[in-house]
Motif scaffolding. Sequence first.
Motif, mmCIF file in Angstrom:
data_model
loop_
_atom_site.group_PDB
_atom_site.id
_atom_site.type_symbol
_atom_site.label_atom_id
_atom_site.label_comp_id
_atom_site.label_asym_id
_atom_site.label_seq_id
_atom_site.Cartn_x
_atom_site.Cartn_y
_atom_site.Cartn_z
ATOM 1 N N ALA A 1 -1.753 13.696 1.775
ATOM 2 C CA ALA A 1 -0.894 14.053 2.899
ATOM 3 C C ALA A 1 0.574 13.887 2.532
ATOM 4 N N TYR A 2 0.903 12.825 1.779
ATOM 5 C CA TYR A 2 2.294 12.641 1.354
ATOM 6 C C TYR A 2 2.701 13.758 0.395
ATOM 7 N N TYR B 1 -6.615 14.917 6.664
ATOM 8 C CA TYR B 1 -7.515 15.165 5.537
ATOM 9 C C TYR B 1 -8.792 14.373 5.766
ATOM 10 N N GLU C 1 -4.315 9.727 2.316
ATOM 11 C CA GLU C 1 -2.918 9.340 2.509
ATOM 12 C C GLU C 1 -2.036 9.928 1.406
ATOM 13 N N LEU C 2 -2.488 9.811 0.163
ATOM 14 C CA LEU C 2 -1.680 10.319 -0.946
ATOM 15 C C LEU C 2 -1.554 11.836 -0.880
ATOM 16 N N TYR D 1 -13.690 5.579 8.091
ATOM 17 C CA TYR D 1 -12.434 6.280 7.831
ATOM 18 C C TYR D 1 -12.478 7.790 8.032
ATOM 19 N N ARG E 1 0.805 -1.211 0.000
ATOM 20 C CA ARG E 1 0.000 0.000 0.000
ATOM 21 C C ARG E 1 0.843 1.268 0.000
ATOM 22 N N THR E 2 1.697 1.434 1.002
ATOM 23 C CA THR E 2 2.407 2.697 1.159
ATOM 24 C C THR E 2 3.399 2.930 0.030
ATOM 25 N N LEU F 1 1.620 4.217 -3.060
ATOM 26 C CA LEU F 1 1.157 5.606 -2.956
ATOM 27 C C LEU F 1 2.319 6.580 -3.111
ATOM 28 N N LYS G 1 -7.716 12.097 11.398
ATOM 29 C CA LYS G 1 -7.153 12.292 10.064
ATOM 30 C C LYS G 1 -6.916 13.776 9.783
ATOM 31 N N ASP H 1 -9.511 5.299 2.599
ATOM 32 C CA ASP H 1 -8.646 6.243 3.316
ATOM 33 C C ASP H 1 -7.411 6.637 2.513
ATOM 34 N N GLU H 2 -7.197 6.021 1.352
ATOM 35 C CA GLU H 2 -5.962 6.271 0.615
ATOM 36 C C GLU H 2 -5.915 7.595 -0.144
#
Length: 527
Positions: free
Chosen positions: A139-140, A180, A136-137, A173, A95-96, A99, A178, A132-133
Amino acid sequence: MARFNTRTAKAQPKSAVASTGRVLRTHEGGRGQERDPRSELFLLAVADFVSQDTFYEKAEDRDDRFARLVRDLAVADPQWTAGLLGWLRGEGNMRTASLVGAAEYVHARLAAGATDGPSNRQVVASVLQRPDEPGELLAYWTSAYGRAVPKPVKRGVADAVRRLYHARSLLKYDTASKGYRFGDILNLVHASPDPDKPWQGDLFRYALDRRHHPDTAVPPASLPALSLHRELMALPVEARRAVVTSADGAERLAAAGVTWEALAGWLQGPLDKAAWEAVIPSMGPMALVRNLRNFDEAGVSDEVAAQVAARISDPEQVRRSRQFPFRYLAAYQHAPSLRWSYPLEQALGHSLANVPALPGRTLILVDRSGSMFWSKVSARSQLSRADAAAVFGTALALRAADADLVQFGSTSDTVRFRTGESVLKVLERFGDLGGTDTTEAVRRHYRRHDRVLIVTDEQYSPHRHGGPTAQVPDHVPVYTWNLEGYRAGHGPSGTGNRHTFGGLTDAAFRMVALLESGRDGRWPWLA
């Protein structure tokens, strides 16, 4: 007289992971082989949980190497790189890394002004597979490149939002923890509802209201789960445990989308037998596997335990969960009750369904050196790379027609097993063997086998007789299964009966049969 077209002539297949011929040094000082950039990135990607130290490489150095390889190949070979990233999140279940890779892919191509190959928007959307991804993306991206998010990223995220956002994903989620929230993401990417989902417009509006006006936001009638959830949340604390113990408690919790993670907070107390038995029917198979110890400590009934056992060992559930086999090993090691042993053994077997039944005589060497024990399979796991190596080495041995299973480090010895024996029982016979003398292990145990398979991190110590793969005649295939993704390999790869694979799933083992049948072993997303 025929020189080439004879009955004994065999095809010499090629495999995807290839070395360049340039000599490097392994971290232990052995004579290593440089891999081409695509091979280096692939092996690193399938072993990279991001921001995690390994024995020989710091997390920041490892992450920098991953990002640099993605950026270079995104411009030089976008078709291949996009395929890797999509496969990595899908079948590879990483996953990580996927992303991060997608963000670096887009950034590199925008900086270079590249327009060939798959679009940036497509690549972003392809790696977003869980609700939730998108957050995540984003935020990265903002942590790495600032708050200015380019249009291709916004559009790719919007495509994923339309595919992934529904009432239950909002409840699970969209939490205050979070950075975002769903409403933030909708504000940023301006996703329009999917026309084939008439309820999604109401969902989007509620997500925005819930983010900006939580006290007055009203769940829409078109999404009853949201209203049911709100009703349960509004109950006085002293009335909540009565819901759990009621005859229809399990159905009410499920209908309201109350997850096991949220249940303790809602009850404002520990999950007892009644609470677990009420929420177990709505839990996914891997959530069940992670909580076996909790079920035992709470004293769930044998009847409920039997239902759990049936679900976690169901072949289709295991296939759909796409979990790594070592997850079941971890559960086996930590679950206190024997009632879970056989279901977990079955689940582990189902997760290794693609391990081939190799004919002839096979030598399987499993690395049990210190570096393999130091590196964990993920930041959330206590299992080591050595555990993962032992799982796959044992599975191969049990499936093979005639196999010698060997563990090695500074020394080496044979691991005994019986045909049809439990994988988990065989694993109890492995130990910690110190350093990494791979060459001596091959020299000592190779006895005219038809093939050699080595499960290792490839970081071997120097030896007067040379590298590990050089100890085997050129006409005998040597397959290296790499678990760590370091830059230098312990031998050549790609041609001439020398092949390297990588990853923590059994997918790589499919390549053995392909190569031995004379067909090339392609990249998994091109096979």
